[in-house]
Write a protein that holds these residues in place. Structure first.
Motif, PDB file in Angstrom:
ATOM      1  N   PRO A 190     -48.949  -1.006  -4.152  1.00  0.00           N
ATOM      2  CA  PRO A 190     -47.596  -0.290  -4.348  1.00  0.00           C
ATOM      3  C   PRO A 190     -46.954  -0.621  -5.445  1.00  0.00           C
ATOM      4  O   PRO A 190     -45.884  -0.223  -5.708  1.00  0.00           O
ATOM      5  CB  PRO A 190     -47.131  -0.782  -2.989  1.00  0.00           C
ATOM      6  N   ASP A 191     -47.684  -1.197  -6.517  1.00  0.00           N
ATOM      7  CA  ASP A 191     -46.908  -1.550  -7.833  1.00  0.00           C
ATOM      8  C   ASP A 191     -46.389  -0.162  -8.368  1.00  0.00           C
ATOM      9  O   ASP A 191     -47.052   0.568  -8.809  1.00  0.00           O
ATOM     10  CB  ASP A 191     -47.876  -2.207  -8.802  1.00  0.00           C
ATOM     11  N   GLY A 192     -45.184  -0.211  -8.869  1.00  0.00           N
ATOM     12  CA  GLY A 192     -44.501   0.705  -9.365  1.00  0.00           C
ATOM     13  C   GLY A 192     -44.221   1.819  -8.198  1.00  0.00           C
ATOM     14  O   GLY A 192     -43.423   2.911  -8.690  1.00  0.00           O
ATOM     15  N   CYS A 193     -44.396   1.649  -7.132  1.00  0.00           N
ATOM     16  CA  CYS A 193     -43.845   2.599  -5.922  1.00  0.00           C
ATOM     17  C   CYS A 193     -42.512   2.212  -5.206  1.00  0.00           C
ATOM     18  O   CYS A 193     -42.297   1.291  -5.203  1.00  0.00           O
ATOM     19  CB  CYS A 193     -45.072   2.814  -5.236  1.00  0.00           C
ATOM     20  N   ASP A 194     -42.062   3.180  -4.642  1.00  0.00           N
ATOM     21  CA  ASP A 194     -41.110   2.751  -3.818  1.00  0.00           C
ATOM     22  C   ASP A 194     -41.188   2.990  -2.411  1.00  0.00           C
ATOM     23  O   ASP A 194     -40.564   2.506  -1.672  1.00  0.00           O
ATOM     24  CB  ASP A 194     -39.812   3.784  -4.076  1.00  0.00           C
ATOM     25  N   ILE A 195     -41.983   3.775  -2.049  1.00  0.00           N
ATOM     26  CA  ILE A 195     -42.385   4.197  -0.584  1.00  0.00           C
ATOM     27  C   ILE A 195     -44.077   3.928  -0.346  1.00  0.00           C
ATOM     28  O   ILE A 195     -44.861   4.518  -1.213  1.00  0.00           O
ATOM     29  CB  ILE A 195     -41.788   5.488  -0.187  1.00  0.00           C
TER      30      ILE A 195
END
Ligand SMILES: NC(=O)c1ccc[n+]([C@@H]2O[C@H](COP(=O)([O-])OP(=O)(O)OC[C@H]3O[C@@H](n4cnc5c(N)ncnc54)[C@H](OP(=O)(O)O)[C@@H]3O)[C@@H](O)[C@H]2O)c1
Length: 269
Positions: A190-195
């Protein structure tokens, strides 16, 4: 005016088509709504084997008080082909989960899986527009959700799937339909993701592996499930331990029911 106990000649009839039929839930959801709201309608299970689908549809078309139906396995793909008109999400997904008959008895279909997910997120205060999303899974439900996320204007969509070729095919289809949305195939990171959204079926059964390494979950992430049973999957347990916000799988279905009801025109008296 009772939905199931007070049927008259004026009662509108809706269906839920499937094979097998025993497990379908739509009649148990819709009929109490009809009853509670005083809507003169009933939803009945419609059990049709795949090789008799065309015959059954011809019959339902001829039944003038039959308004339409929720569609489930195994009819979602073939029914789309039989529709006279299909909404954009249905065409993109390649399957319909609701069909209705218009005044001229033309059959119109669409798919509300993805829109139900997005509506469920918003209802729980989780906006997807402008957010970067890691989607785990590229199966049937994942396909619908990916198109709906792009339609809602996520800032970025990363699709990871155990079978990489399916993620590649889905990412290409979403990118082609929504060229303004950056879509890629990636690792379950999930690096760089919000969800992070789990659209895989991993988590349905005890002993299923986590669809993502729990060590990668950060407290600022929102972790969304679409699995409904168990309500608290192992992934959601780990997410809560890590201090993440979570979204339960049931919201997707709840909001789909509303969208399908509005589409069928059966939620108002
Ligand atoms: N809440 C709702 O309203 C709603 C609606 C529809 C579906 N669902 C739920 O969504 C889930 C998926 O349904 P579906 O119809 O999309 O199923 P599907 O078409 O069979 O797809 C299953 C997906 O899960 C992946 N997968 C399965 N086991 C895995 C594992 N051990 N590790 C990693 N990935 C795994 C598959 O990867 P491969 O491609 O590599 O096989 C595929 O991406 C089910 O649990 C279903 O109950 C919920």
């Amino acid at each position: 005016m009772g939905a199931t106990l007070d049927i008259t000649g004026k009662t509108r009839v809706f269906g839920c088509i499937a094979d097998p039929i025993d497990h379908v839930r739509a009649p148990m959801v819709f009929n109490p709504i009809f009853e509670a709201r005083g809507i003169d309608a009933v939803m009945v299970p419609v059990h049709v084997a795949p090789d008799r689908l065309e015959t059954a549809i011809a019959g339902l078309k001829a039944q003038l008080n039959f308004g339409g139906m929720a569609v489930t396995v195994p009819h979602k793909l073939r029914l789309m082909e039989l529709c006279d008109e299909v909404g954009r999400q249905g065409r993109l997904v390649g399957a319909v989960n609701a069909v209705k008959f218009d005044a001229g008895r033309r059959m119109i279909g669409d798919n509300f899986d993805g829109a139900g997910f997005v509506a469920g997120m918003r209802a729980e205060g989780h906006e997807v527009t402008g957010r970067a999303v890691l989607q785990l899974g590229a199966g049937g439900a994942g396909r619908a959700i990916a198109f709906a996320l792009a339609d809602a204007g996520v800032s970025r969509l990363v699709i990871h799937n155990r079978t990489r070729s399916k993620a590649e095919e889905l990412a290409a289809a979403v990118a082609s339909a929504y060229p303004a949305v950056p879509v890629s195939v990636g690792d379950a990171d999930p690096d760089g993701c919000d969800i992070v959204i789990n659209t895989t079926s991993s988590g349905l059964h005890d002993g299923d592996p986590l669809p993502i390494d729990g060590g990668l979950l950060r407290s600022d992430l929102l972790i969304a499930e679409i699995i409904m049973i168990p309500e608290r999957t192992k992934l959601l347990d780990v997410a809560l331990e890590k201090g993440c916000k979570i979204q339960y799988g049931r919201h997707m279905l709840d909001h789909q029911i509303t969208l399908i009801g509005e589409f069928l025109g059966c939620l108002s008296a």
